[in-house]
Design a protein around this motif. Structure first.
Motif, mmCIF file in Angstrom:
data_model
loop_
_atom_site.group_PDB
_atom_site.id
_atom_site.type_symbol
_atom_site.label_atom_id
_atom_site.label_comp_id
_atom_site.label_asym_id
_atom_site.label_seq_id
_atom_site.Cartn_x
_atom_site.Cartn_y
_atom_site.Cartn_z
ATOM 1 N N UNK A 17 -32.500 -33.368 23.177
ATOM 2 C CA UNK A 17 -33.181 -32.543 22.177
ATOM 3 C C UNK A 17 -32.716 -32.918 20.781
ATOM 4 N N UNK A 18 -31.410 -33.034 20.592
ATOM 5 C CA UNK A 18 -30.882 -33.387 19.278
ATOM 6 C C UNK A 18 -31.341 -34.778 18.853
ATOM 7 N N UNK A 19 -31.335 -35.714 19.793
ATOM 8 C CA UNK A 19 -31.756 -37.069 19.460
ATOM 9 C C UNK A 19 -33.217 -37.099 19.042
ATOM 10 N N UNK A 20 -34.025 -36.258 19.673
ATOM 11 C CA UNK A 20 -35.436 -36.220 19.348
ATOM 12 C C UNK A 20 -35.711 -35.682 17.958
ATOM 13 N N UNK A 21 -34.801 -34.897 17.431
ATOM 14 C CA UNK A 21 -35.016 -34.342 16.094
ATOM 15 C C UNK A 21 -34.764 -35.388 15.006
ATOM 16 N N UNK A 22 -33.886 -36.347 15.272
ATOM 17 C CA UNK A 22 -33.562 -37.341 14.266
ATOM 18 C C UNK A 22 -32.650 -36.766 13.201
ATOM 19 N N UNK A 23 -32.286 -37.630 12.260
ATOM 20 C CA UNK A 23 -31.389 -37.228 11.187
ATOM 21 C C UNK A 23 -32.205 -36.661 10.037
ATOM 22 N N UNK A 24 -31.536 -35.967 9.159
ATOM 23 C CA UNK A 24 -32.167 -35.412 7.977
ATOM 24 C C UNK A 24 -32.423 -36.539 6.971
ATOM 25 N N UNK A 25 -33.570 -36.531 6.335
ATOM 26 C CA UNK A 25 -33.910 -37.573 5.378
ATOM 27 C C UNK A 25 -33.045 -37.446 4.121
ATOM 28 N N UNK A 26 -32.717 -38.600 3.530
ATOM 29 C CA UNK A 26 -31.840 -38.613 2.361
ATOM 30 C C UNK A 26 -32.431 -37.801 1.205
ATOM 31 N N UNK A 27 -33.722 -37.931 0.984
ATOM 32 C CA UNK A 27 -34.343 -37.200 -0.109
ATOM 33 C C UNK A 27 -34.304 -35.706 0.096
ATOM 34 N N UNK A 28 -34.506 -35.267 1.334
ATOM 35 C CA UNK A 28 -34.448 -33.843 1.650
ATOM 36 C C UNK A 28 -33.030 -33.331 1.442
ATOM 37 N N UNK A 29 -32.048 -34.085 1.923
ATOM 38 C CA UNK A 29 -30.659 -33.673 1.769
ATOM 39 C C UNK A 29 -30.280 -33.587 0.292
ATOM 40 N N UNK A 30 -30.710 -34.553 -0.506
ATOM 41 C CA UNK A 30 -30.390 -34.535 -1.935
ATOM 42 C C UNK A 30 -30.954 -33.290 -2.602
ATOM 43 N N UNK A 31 -32.174 -32.902 -2.222
ATOM 44 C CA UNK A 31 -32.773 -31.705 -2.808
ATOM 45 C C UNK A 31 -32.014 -30.453 -2.392
#
Length: 359
Positions: A17-31
């Motif tokens: 389940x966690x792998x399917x979600x993927x990582x948070x995008x850099x732009x989203x994290x920066x915001x």
């Protein structure tokens, strides 16, 4: 060996389940960094524990945080629920109260998602059957104090008033069989002939037979027994952190709502101690005993709650709805495990209810 296999299966489901979600995008994290004002993120890690929402650990110049993306709760409800956590913490409930954004909000909306940020709490997720009996009783007492504290939050106006009466729907046998037949058709239409599809067809056939076999034991639509009020809604091991043998935090307050207290007690016992197809009845009794040391819930209410949850499990197919209705296979193994517990439970209905009432 059976316990180890069950643990491995659940672990694989969570990891997938966690792998399917993927990582948070850099732009989203920066915001989000700018919105919450937490400074540069030195390291981030997606957390595997959790099935519905997505969670990350963030190590920043300002400290360590837990970032959560909520996917299945309305924004208004989420804001309401998060708004009571500081009061609960002040009342002695082990909770992690959320941080506000720089603009004073509890929730940030970025990239079409709903996000909230919490201080990091050190601890481990421990399955219910791995807790000692004193820890189990302590958990029951914690749940009792949590219910009382939520009641005080309601008195303070942080939550809406509790209605005088509440009702609970009891699914008819005919409706349950209709759902099972619809899902059997979905297997033929959307299935691939996999081993899970074959097992599902057999399980649905057996479930239809069980519904009719046990129909006269179903709860009736009569007034619910016992008190009701604001409850957490999902007290289970992935939402609990233990540290040094003590409960460190109760997490995930997305599902706070008014329910019968017996419903939450029984559901918590089921998800904590109904593992690998059987109930650990000694732990059920210890848990209920701990709860009743704080909240004197009458045994008749607990028996009623147990019977209602059993019938709900008998007539519900939510994991299959996810699989064949949404194409989400995250809960396939949970369906298999819950199916085994349901039939074990049905064969020992009186014995299980005695464990809830005799504490």
């Amino acid at each position: 060996m059976l316990v180890w296999v069950c643990s491995r299966i659940v672990r694989e489901v969570i990891d997938a389940t966690a792998a399917g979600r993927g990582d948070i995008q850099d732009g989203v994290l920066a915001e989000l960094i700018d919105i919450f004002g937490i400074g540069e993120v030195r390291e981030r890690r997606c957390l595997a524990d959790g099935l519905m929402n997505a969670n990350w650990r963030l190590d920043t110049a300002a400290g360590r945080f837990a970032l959560k993306r909520v996917t299945d709760v309305s924004l208004d409800r989420l804001r309401r629920n998060l708004g009571v956590l500081r009061a609960l913490a002040a009342d002695g409930v082990p909770v992690s109260a959320p941080f506000h954004t720089l603009s004073g909000a509890l929730v940030a909306q970025v990239d079409g998602g709903t996000w909230c940020l919490f201080p990091w709490v050190t601890g481990s997720h421990v399955r219910g059957i791995d807790l000692s009996l004193p820890q189990v009783a302590s958990l029951g007492a914690h749940l009792g104090r949590l219910h009382l504290s939520l009641g005080r939050s309601c008195d303070q106006g942080l939550l809406p008033a509790v209605p005088e009466t509440i009702t609970a729907e009891v699914t008819s046998p005919e409706r349950a069989v209709e759902k099972a037949e619809r899902l059997s058709a979905a297997v033929l239409d959307k299935g691939t002939g996999s081993e899970f599809d074959k097992a599902t067809v057999a399980a649905l056939d057996r479930r239809r037979a069980s519904v009719f076999e046990h129909a006269d034991r179903r709860p009736r639509s009569v007034p619910l027994k016992g008190g009701h009020g604001w409850t957490h809604g999902d007290v289970q091991y992935r939402n609990l952190l233990w540290e040094g043998g003590n409960l460190a935090a109760v997490l995930d307050w997305d599902r706070v709502d008014v329910r019968p207290y017996a419903e939450e007690v029984v559901r918590t016992a089921q998800v904590q101690f109904g593992v690998c197809g059987v109930f650990d009845l000694a732990r059920v009794s210890a848990f209920v005993d701990g709860y009743r040391s704080v909240v004197p819930l009458e045994p008749a209410a607990l028996v009623d709650g147990a019977r209602r949850l059993w019938w709900k499990r008998m007539t519900d197919f939510w994991q299959l709805e996810f699989h064949y209705g949404r194409g989400d296979f995250s809960f396939d193994e949970l369906f298999t495990a819950d199916e085994a517990l349901l039939h074990w439970w049905s064969e020992r209905l009186d014995q299980v209810e005695d464990a809830f009432s005799a504490a």
